[in-house]
Design an enzyme around this catalytic site. Sequence first.
Site, PDB file in Angstrom:
ATOM      1  N   ARG A  96       1.057  -1.311  -0.021  1.00 23.86           N
ATOM      2  CA  ARG A  96       0.153  -0.027  -0.511  1.00 23.86           C
ATOM      3  C   ARG A  96       0.682   1.418   0.039  1.00 23.86           C
ATOM      4  O   ARG A  96       0.821   2.408  -1.049  1.00 23.86           O
ATOM      5  CB  ARG A  96      -1.080  -0.021   1.602  1.00 23.86           C
ATOM      6  CG  ARG A  96      -1.337   1.675   1.639  1.00 23.86           C
ATOM      7  CD  ARG A  96      -2.741   1.307   2.686  1.00 23.86           C
ATOM      8  NE  ARG A  96      -3.277   2.478   2.927  1.00 23.86           N
ATOM      9  CZ  ARG A  96      -3.877   2.550   3.397  1.00 23.86           C
ATOM     10  NH1 ARG A  96      -4.520   1.717   4.023  1.00 23.86           N
ATOM     11  NH2 ARG A  96      -4.740   3.871   3.515  1.00 23.86           N
ATOM     12  N   ASN A 150     -10.736  -3.806  -1.316  1.00 24.62           N
ATOM     13  CA  ASN A 150     -10.616  -1.908  -2.275  1.00 24.62           C
ATOM     14  C   ASN A 150      -9.824  -2.392  -3.368  1.00 24.62           C
ATOM     15  O   ASN A 150      -8.819  -3.433  -2.710  1.00 24.62           O
ATOM     16  CB  ASN A 150      -9.859  -1.605  -1.296  1.00 24.62           C
ATOM     17  CG  ASN A 150     -11.198  -0.241  -0.645  1.00 24.62           C
ATOM     18  OD1 ASN A 150     -11.827  -0.393  -1.368  1.00 24.62           O
ATOM     19  ND2 ASN A 150     -10.859   0.060   0.645  1.00 24.62           N
ATOM     20  N   CYS A 171     -19.610  -0.830   1.960  1.00 24.37           N
ATOM     21  CA  CYS A 171     -18.321   0.184   2.306  1.00 24.37           C
ATOM     22  C   CYS A 171     -18.626   0.791   3.147  1.00 24.37           C
ATOM     23  O   CYS A 171     -20.135   0.991   3.469  1.00 24.37           O
ATOM     24  CB  CYS A 171     -18.257   0.767   1.035  1.00 24.37           C
ATOM     25  SG  CYS A 171     -16.755   2.845   1.183  1.00 24.37           S
ATOM     26  N   HIS A 201     -16.723   5.442  -3.056  1.00 23.75           N
ATOM     27  CA  HIS A 201     -15.642   6.505  -3.066  1.00 23.75           C
ATOM     28  C   HIS A 201     -16.252   7.348  -3.989  1.00 23.75           C
ATOM     29  O   HIS A 201     -15.217   8.528  -4.154  1.00 23.75           O
ATOM     30  CB  HIS A 201     -14.592   6.193  -3.186  1.00 23.75           C
ATOM     31  CG  HIS A 201     -13.618   5.490  -1.404  1.00 23.75           C
ATOM     32  ND1 HIS A 201     -13.126   4.600  -1.497  1.00 23.75           N
ATOM     33  CD2 HIS A 201     -14.665   4.551  -0.981  1.00 23.75           C
ATOM     34  CE1 HIS A 201     -12.740   4.152  -0.776  1.00 23.75           C
ATOM     35  NE2 HIS A 201     -13.787   3.632  -0.138  1.00 23.75           N
ATOM     36  N   TYR A 254     -14.349  11.263  -0.358  1.00 20.87           N
ATOM     37  CA  TYR A 254     -13.061  11.136  -1.287  1.00 20.87           C
ATOM     38  C   TYR A 254     -13.148  12.080  -2.736  1.00 20.87           C
ATOM     39  O   TYR A 254     -12.329  12.370  -3.132  1.00 20.87           O
ATOM     40  CB  TYR A 254     -13.323   9.440  -1.679  1.00 20.87           C
ATOM     41  CG  TYR A 254     -13.069   8.583  -0.926  1.00 20.87           C
ATOM     42  CD1 TYR A 254     -11.609   8.257  -0.992  1.00 20.87           C
ATOM     43  CD2 TYR A 254     -13.434   8.076  -0.277  1.00 20.87           C
ATOM     44  CE1 TYR A 254     -11.116   7.276  -0.021  1.00 20.87           C
ATOM     45  CE2 TYR A 254     -13.604   6.999   0.398  1.00 20.87           C
ATOM     46  CZ  TYR A 254     -12.199   6.879   0.726  1.00 20.87           C
ATOM     47  OH  TYR A 254     -11.491   5.787   1.991  1.00 20.87           O
TER      48      TYR A 254
HETATM   49  C1  G6P Z   1     -12.010   4.730   4.433  1.00 22.85           C
HETATM   50  C2  G6P Z   1     -12.735   3.841   3.219  1.00 22.85           C
HETATM   51  C3  G6P Z   1     -12.079   2.114   3.344  1.00 22.85           C
HETATM   52  C4  G6P Z   1     -11.012   2.565   3.403  1.00 22.85           C
HETATM   53  C5  G6P Z   1     -10.200   2.784   4.966  1.00 22.85           C
HETATM   54  C6  G6P Z   1      -8.863   2.973   5.126  1.00 22.85           C
HETATM   55  O1  G6P Z   1     -13.079   4.666   6.000  1.00 22.85           O
HETATM   56  O2  G6P Z   1     -14.048   3.360   2.920  1.00 22.85           O
HETATM   57  O3  G6P Z   1     -12.487   1.847   1.964  1.00 22.85           O
HETATM   58  O4  G6P Z   1     -10.050   0.566   3.637  1.00 22.85           O
HETATM   59  O5  G6P Z   1     -10.986   3.944   4.851  1.00 22.85           O
HETATM   60  O6  G6P Z   1      -8.862   3.392   6.113  1.00 22.85           O
HETATM   61  P1  G6P Z   1      -7.155   3.043   6.638  1.00 22.85           P
HETATM   62  O7  G6P Z   1      -7.643   3.382   8.326  1.00 22.85           O
HETATM   63  O8  G6P Z   1      -6.477   1.525   6.466  1.00 22.85           O
HETATM   64  O9  G6P Z   1      -6.721   3.750   6.325  1.00 22.85           O
END
Ligand code: G6P
Length: 435
Positions: A96, A150, A171, A201, A254
Amino acid sequence: MGKGLKITVIGGGSSYTPELIEGFIKRTAELPVEELYLVDIERGKEKLNITTELTKRMIAKVGLNTKVYQTLDRREAIKDSDFIITQIRVGGLKARASDERIPLKYNAIGQETTGAGGFAKALRTIPVILDICRDIEELAPKAWLINFTNPASIITEMVLRHTQVKVVGLCNVPIGMINNVAKILDVDSKRIRIDFAGLNHMVYGREIYLDGERVTSEVLTKLGEGASLTMKNIKDLQWDKDLIRSLGMLPCPYHRYFYMTDEMLEEEKNAGEGTRAEQVMEIEKELFKRYEDPNLQEKPPELEKRGGAYYSDAAVSLISAIYNDKGEIHTVNIRNNGAISGLADDVVVEVNAVVNREGLKPIAVGKLPIKIHGLVHAVKAYELLTVQAGISGDYEDALMALISHPLVPSIKAAKGILHDILYENKGYLPQFSKL
Ligand code: G6P
């Protein structure tokens, strides 16, 4: 159904697992979970041990007799499941971080779903989810797949196009937006309803209701005046008053990447705390330390630092609506089937849908207003091209997908990003091995 349920969580070692377990515990009266299988891969074994032990303690604390199993044998877990939840991250947080960093070198947003980073994540994830789906087709053809992995829109699109699996993409953003609006209006979130339409998103709240009365303009005025609307993983940059007024709809957090691209790019480039993945690595260390505490018997509040907070509400309430044939309305990623006219029937959209045991029926919203139509169509085209590239492993398909992404500035950037993605992800892209 009728008997106790078998539920399988693929990616059971995820730090989000306690969130999900809390969701099941809250709805135990309506959802008789007999067996819960937490599955992971060899690399995730240690984390899986920790989340399984915590799950057992959480379940014992409330006196449930759900049997909890942990396994690395995915097929054993999938066999005869009623519901399968996928919450995997192929390549872990390290991949990531690379997804988030590569596009920045080329002046493009790196974000792991909405940005070009999401493209890399999709290429890594498609072959794995496809494999999982082959197991589901063989071993649990009647099961529902609830996909959280995702980029959820692209993954759901791929499953619907290339497999026979009954899938719903889910989501936490819509629930997050409802909670956010409730906070803005200082009311209980149960009183809020939003007409959602768009893509994952990239969903818009077309109208907002409080106890059935339309309050859209009141909420938008407050948003334009500085009220917050975000998720933990997205910097809470203030919305532009004129944008909100002319949009006349509630954007999702987003949308900042599309409407405030330069500021978001600056944010990503200058993030002193590192990319979101690098921040999450730190948060995860703390979380797992907490989870290991044998006295911990519930979801710790620290989990709310994550962007996916409250995702169990979305998942477990949806599972219950299907199982109990509730006819409730949920916001989901499913086949359009005419819900948004102007988009093809067979593409995945994020809309409100009526949920029953037999399936989900999207609620028709008609045409999207021209002011959002173009962006939604452009992103959908990018998503479809990405599915194609993720399956074919073809360089031209991949390049065409990337250059079609509205946040990739030029062909030169697209080529650079693609080169780096293919190089950095060598071990994770079997479909591109011929290149
Ligand atoms: C959001 C999204 C998710 C995503 C997450 C990431 O709420 O809707 O799709 O996976 O945030 O969160 P993080 O704490 O891993 O950055």
